[in-house]
Design a protein around this motif. Structure first.
Motif, mmCIF file in Angstrom:
data_model
loop_
_atom_site.group_PDB
_atom_site.id
_atom_site.type_symbol
_atom_site.label_atom_id
_atom_site.label_comp_id
_atom_site.label_asym_id
_atom_site.label_seq_id
_atom_site.Cartn_x
_atom_site.Cartn_y
_atom_site.Cartn_z
ATOM 1 N N GLY A 10 0.844 -1.175 0.000
ATOM 2 C CA GLY A 10 0.000 0.000 0.000
ATOM 3 C C GLY A 10 0.884 1.232 0.000
ATOM 4 O O GLY A 10 2.095 1.147 -0.206
ATOM 5 N N GLU A 11 0.289 2.371 0.250
ATOM 6 C CA GLU A 11 1.061 3.609 0.260
ATOM 7 C C GLU A 11 1.849 3.792 1.550
ATOM 8 O O GLU A 11 2.912 4.417 1.561
ATOM 9 N N ILE B 101 9.262 1.952 4.113
ATOM 10 C CA ILE B 101 7.842 1.636 4.240
ATOM 11 C C ILE B 101 7.705 0.690 5.424
ATOM 12 O O ILE B 101 8.578 -0.166 5.665
ATOM 13 N N ARG B 102 6.647 0.844 6.191
ATOM 14 C CA ARG B 102 6.462 -0.001 7.367
ATOM 15 C C ARG B 102 5.971 -1.388 6.956
ATOM 16 O O ARG B 102 5.161 -1.535 6.037
ATOM 17 N N LEU C 187 -3.560 -0.519 4.493
ATOM 18 C CA LEU C 187 -2.166 -0.356 4.113
ATOM 19 C C LEU C 187 -1.867 1.051 3.605
ATOM 20 O O LEU C 187 -0.747 1.337 3.218
ATOM 21 N N GLY C 188 -2.890 1.904 3.629
ATOM 22 C CA GLY C 188 -2.749 3.249 3.074
ATOM 23 C C GLY C 188 -3.144 3.239 1.607
ATOM 24 O O GLY C 188 -2.364 2.822 0.756
ATOM 25 N N GLY C 189 -4.371 3.682 1.319
ATOM 26 C CA GLY C 189 -4.862 3.653 -0.053
ATOM 27 C C GLY C 189 -5.186 2.267 -0.557
ATOM 28 O O GLY C 189 -5.536 2.092 -1.734
#
Length: 303
Positions: free
Chosen positions: A85-86, A121-122, A175-177
């Motif tokens: 994701g973002e 990124i996490r 996941l962000g977006g």
């Protein structure tokens, strides 16, 4: 001479109305899903283990990777999934036996970051269920400041996915977006979880459904879970159902024996909604009686 009308197969006749109800797109235009590709062949344990890599990383599309562990390192040959994701990247499962899963995951993430011109990124590590061939690499991700590791136990999963009612309320992973649904489907294991990615239309089904022996530990729970999964997917496009193993041979009704490391002519990884519906119907036909039954692409296997 007039040909006699074709007589539909009874299974097809019964499934056809269901399939019509589950039709997902008004036009054959891709249904708004991000497409991807799967390889014609996966590494499967040789025959030359000196030449074969320990892991195969396949880019389904730029933000989804399928990772397979070689049978040269462990006969289970599990599949892992890396989804970007973002804000976070999700890893489903950590492999079998003594492995270097963190190395291959970190390497893949580093290449993705370089392509995106990003520095970090996490990471979020989850599981399809708690059996050892899917959790063996967990220790490699513990105590890392860039990683959240969700253990394969009920309390941790409910808290991480915000599941208030274990069997009736699907969870979410943001996941962000990109949001994945997390659907509890116990039966093979007590904490089986299926993940649905609406962006690609892919269902990640773990050991609950894949081409091979579907080991059923709790028959009643498994049958309910398959029905729950069918109902959850109603109205949703399904491009593929991707499980955690391949045990079936390319030859219909034939599987590879347990502990087979080299599978030169194995079934494709991807299954479809019709396979899930066939499984649901097969379980219903057994009327609650645990029975071993072989089908073309899988075998129901009570434990």
């Amino acid at each position: 001479m007039t040909a006699a009308p074709a007589v539909p197969h009874p299974v097809i006749s019964m499934l056809f109305p269901i399939l019509l109800l589950l039709a997902q797109a008004p036009q054959p235009d891709g249904a708004g899903l991000l497409p991807g590709t799967l390889p014609a062949k996966w590494i499967s344990g040789g025959p030359n283990c000196i030449e074969e890599p320990d892991w195969q990383v396949h880019e389904y599309n730029p933000d989804l990777f399928v990772i397979r562990q070689s049978g040269c390192t462990h006969y289970e040959k599990p599949f892992l999934y890396l989804i970007f994701g973002e804000e976070k990247v999700l890893l489903i499962d950590t492999g079998a036996g003594k492995n270097e899963v963190a190395r291959i995951v970190d390497s893949t993430i580093a290449k993705w970051l370089k392509r995106k011109n990003r520095e970090s990124i996490r990471r979020l590590i989850v599981h399809s269920h708690g059996h050892g061939d899917h959790t063996a690499g967990d220790a490699q991700f513990k105590d890392r400041t860039d990683t959240d590791l969700i253990p394969a136990n009920l309390d941790a999963i409910k808290a991480a996915f915000q599941i208030t009612d274990w069997l009736n309320t699907p969870g979410k992973i943001d996941l962000g977006g990109r949001i994945l649904d997390a659907l509890p489907i116990p039966g093979h294991h007590t904490v089986d979880v299926a993940y649905y990615d609406a962006r690609t239309g892919i269902v990640f089904s773990g050991d609950t459904l894949y081409p091979g022996r579907l080991y059923v530990a709790n028959w009643a729970e498994y049958e309910k879970s398959i029905t729950r999964l069918v109902q959850f997917l109603d109205g949703k496009p399904v491009a593929h159902i991707l499980g955690a193993h391949i045990e079936q041979a390319a030859t219909p009704y034939l599987d590879y024996p347990v502990r087979t490391s080299f599978q030169p002519k194995e079934h494709s990884l991807e299954l479809s909604r019709s396979t899930l519906l066939e499984l649901q119907q097969a379980l219903a036909a057994l009327k609650g009686k645990p029975t071993r039954v072989a089908y073309r692409d899988f075998t129901i296997w009570p434990k």
